[in-house]
Write a protein that holds these residues in place. Sequence first.
Motif, PDB file in Angstrom:
ATOM      1  N   UNK A  16      41.785  63.432  66.305  1.00  0.00           N
ATOM      2  CA  UNK A  16      41.444  64.399  65.258  1.00  0.00           C
ATOM      3  C   UNK A  16      41.911  63.918  63.887  1.00  0.00           C
ATOM      4  N   UNK A  17      43.078  63.242  63.874  1.00  0.00           N
ATOM      5  CA  UNK A  17      43.527  62.670  62.595  1.00  0.00           C
ATOM      6  C   UNK A  17      42.560  61.612  62.114  1.00  0.00           C
ATOM      7  N   UNK A  18      42.076  60.830  63.073  1.00  0.00           N
ATOM      8  CA  UNK A  18      41.131  59.765  62.725  1.00  0.00           C
ATOM      9  C   UNK A  18      39.808  60.364  62.251  1.00  0.00           C
ATOM     10  N   UNK A  19      39.409  61.460  62.905  1.00  0.00           N
ATOM     11  CA  UNK A  19      38.179  62.159  62.497  1.00  0.00           C
ATOM     12  C   UNK A  19      38.290  62.639  61.051  1.00  0.00           C
ATOM     13  N   UNK A  20      39.452  63.238  60.706  1.00  0.00           N
ATOM     14  CA  UNK A  20      39.649  63.741  59.342  1.00  0.00           C
ATOM     15  C   UNK A  20      39.523  62.597  58.340  1.00  0.00           C
ATOM     16  N   UNK A  21      40.042  61.441  58.738  1.00  0.00           N
ATOM     17  CA  UNK A  21      39.988  60.265  57.879  1.00  0.00           C
ATOM     18  C   UNK A  21      38.550  59.764  57.741  1.00  0.00           C
ATOM     19  N   UNK A  22      37.853  59.722  58.861  1.00  0.00           N
ATOM     20  CA  UNK A  22      36.462  59.261  58.842  1.00  0.00           C
ATOM     21  C   UNK A  22      35.583  60.233  58.053  1.00  0.00           C
ATOM     22  N   UNK A  23      35.904  61.519  58.178  1.00  0.00           N
ATOM     23  CA  UNK A  23      35.139  62.536  57.447  1.00  0.00           C
ATOM     24  C   UNK A  23      35.259  62.320  55.943  1.00  0.00           C
ATOM     25  N   UNK A  24      36.459  61.978  55.513  1.00  0.00           N
ATOM     26  CA  UNK A  24      36.687  61.792  54.082  1.00  0.00           C
ATOM     27  C   UNK A  24      36.013  60.516  53.582  1.00  0.00           C
ATOM     28  N   UNK A  25      35.874  59.538  54.474  1.00  0.00           N
ATOM     29  CA  UNK A  25      35.226  58.283  54.073  1.00  0.00           C
ATOM     30  C   UNK A  25      36.100  57.502  53.104  1.00  0.00           C
ATOM     31  N   UNK A  26      35.492  56.596  52.397  1.00  0.00           N
ATOM     32  CA  UNK A  26      36.194  55.753  51.429  1.00  0.00           C
ATOM     33  C   UNK A  26      36.795  56.643  50.331  1.00  0.00           C
ATOM     34  N   UNK A  27      38.131  56.637  50.228  1.00  0.00           N
ATOM     35  CA  UNK A  27      38.787  57.573  49.325  1.00  0.00           C
ATOM     36  C   UNK A  27      38.678  57.176  47.859  1.00  0.00           C
ATOM     37  N   UNK A  28      38.096  56.017  47.592  1.00  0.00           N
ATOM     38  CA  UNK A  28      37.823  55.681  46.191  1.00  0.00           C
ATOM     39  C   UNK A  28      36.578  56.429  45.703  1.00  0.00           C
TER      40      UNK A  28
END
Lengths: 367, 137
Positions: A16-28
């Motif tokens: 789920x942590x990884x999902x949240x990260x993938x959802x956000x995508x490239x943070x730039x």
Amino acid sequence: MYVAVKGGERAIENAHRLLAHARRGDQRVPEVTLDQISEQLGLAVDRVMSEGSLYDRELAALAIKQARGDLIEAIFLVRAFRATLPRFGASEPVDTGAMRVQRRVSSTFKDIPGGQILGPTFDYTHRLLDPALAEGFVPEEPATADASPAATPRVTDILGRDGLIEPSPQAEDGVPVGDLTREPLNFPADRDLRLQNLARGDEGFLLAMGYSTQRGYGRNHPFAGEIRFGEVEVEFFAEDVGFAVPLGAIELTECQMVNQFKGSATEAPCFTRGYGLAFGQSERKTMSMALVDRALRARELGEEVLAPAQDEEFVMSHSDNVQATGFVEHLKLPHYVDFQSELGLLRKLRQEFAEANDAEPMKEAAE
Amino acid sequence: MAVLVQADASDIAGRLRTIALPRHDDLRLSENGLVMLRGRVGGDGAPFNLGEATVSRAAVRLATGEVGFGYTLGRDGEKARLIALCDALVQSEEFAGALEHDVIAPLRAELHARQAQRAAQTAATKVDFYTMVRGEG
């Protein structure tokens, strides 16, 4: 059968942590806001509201963001949310005849009172990708024209005046409006339940079903009598107040299909109808809904029920994408015990097969 | 109230600030829930359940006893409370005039202006048919 299993908690948490990260995508890349989704992906929001069966643009936008743009997942989230709120009651039925029309077209009459109004539509666009939209596009101000307060009567009302089309069925006294979110579905289902089911049904499913009727599987010769989109006002009879109070305005799309005749020895022939209504600007959805609504009236109109789109149990049991996705996707949950028993059975069968075959040649040899 | 439900909470609050409000209490704190929206078969026939909408509601009582109810689409409890307050004020002889003049009338004018602009933009997309003249004698 799905059997509950334990374990994997840490893996799930990390997934789920990884999902949240993938959802956000490239943070730039800047984060997308709910306003941006609601304003610029408005038709996705409309679809999630319709099939989520909950009119709330902000929640639908949040669901789309949370679901990473997976609209069926977003619809699932909206349905789950609605289950957490109490219901105050039901609105007065909306009057689509009094709609502040933003689009209204008829393919049956050129000169309808109130006129053909195209509104914001993809129709007549060339469907060429527009590189100008890629970045920094500022649209031209919309053109304006004198808005005469001409009434826009429904096309079906115009046909109805001469008796050329069947009237809408009226409510029977004392019969409550069916609600499939409260009572389990039973067949045969009345038109109110069928329309509720279709209104929250999957657009793709209804599109395919509607299309199948056009291709001959339950043909009923449709014309788009009228499609209208715009704002209607909602009123609610509040018991504490003692009268109907305004709640605000919602956007709806309505489609009136005009279909081939019915008639009998005692009744003059007239056009029949199919009806579609959905939240927001949902033209494909309401057109498909109207085609399927008409097809599902086969029994009532004395037509032979031969095609899938005419079979209400088939249509209504498979139209809901949350139910469908639940059953299809549950296949990925652990079925270890089930599978073990299948595996055991298969091994036994193979052993029996092998023994039978081993026995055969010996038998032949003996002969 | 039909005007207030279509206004933003911040605009209602802004307009209300121009009135010296009487003392008032929350009779019922704002609460969010659902209302099942209904359509009619064929647009004018028997009702059916189309789908739900979020609705917020609240009730306010003025010190002088008037009770107001606020209902609005959405989940903005503060907006429901402000509408309830307006509903109470409109029943008060002392405040009804000021409420209409300073709050509802200007919000109504803004709403009508938005609707008129949209109607004008919509009207520009109305099709003007012309008949092709056929070249036969």
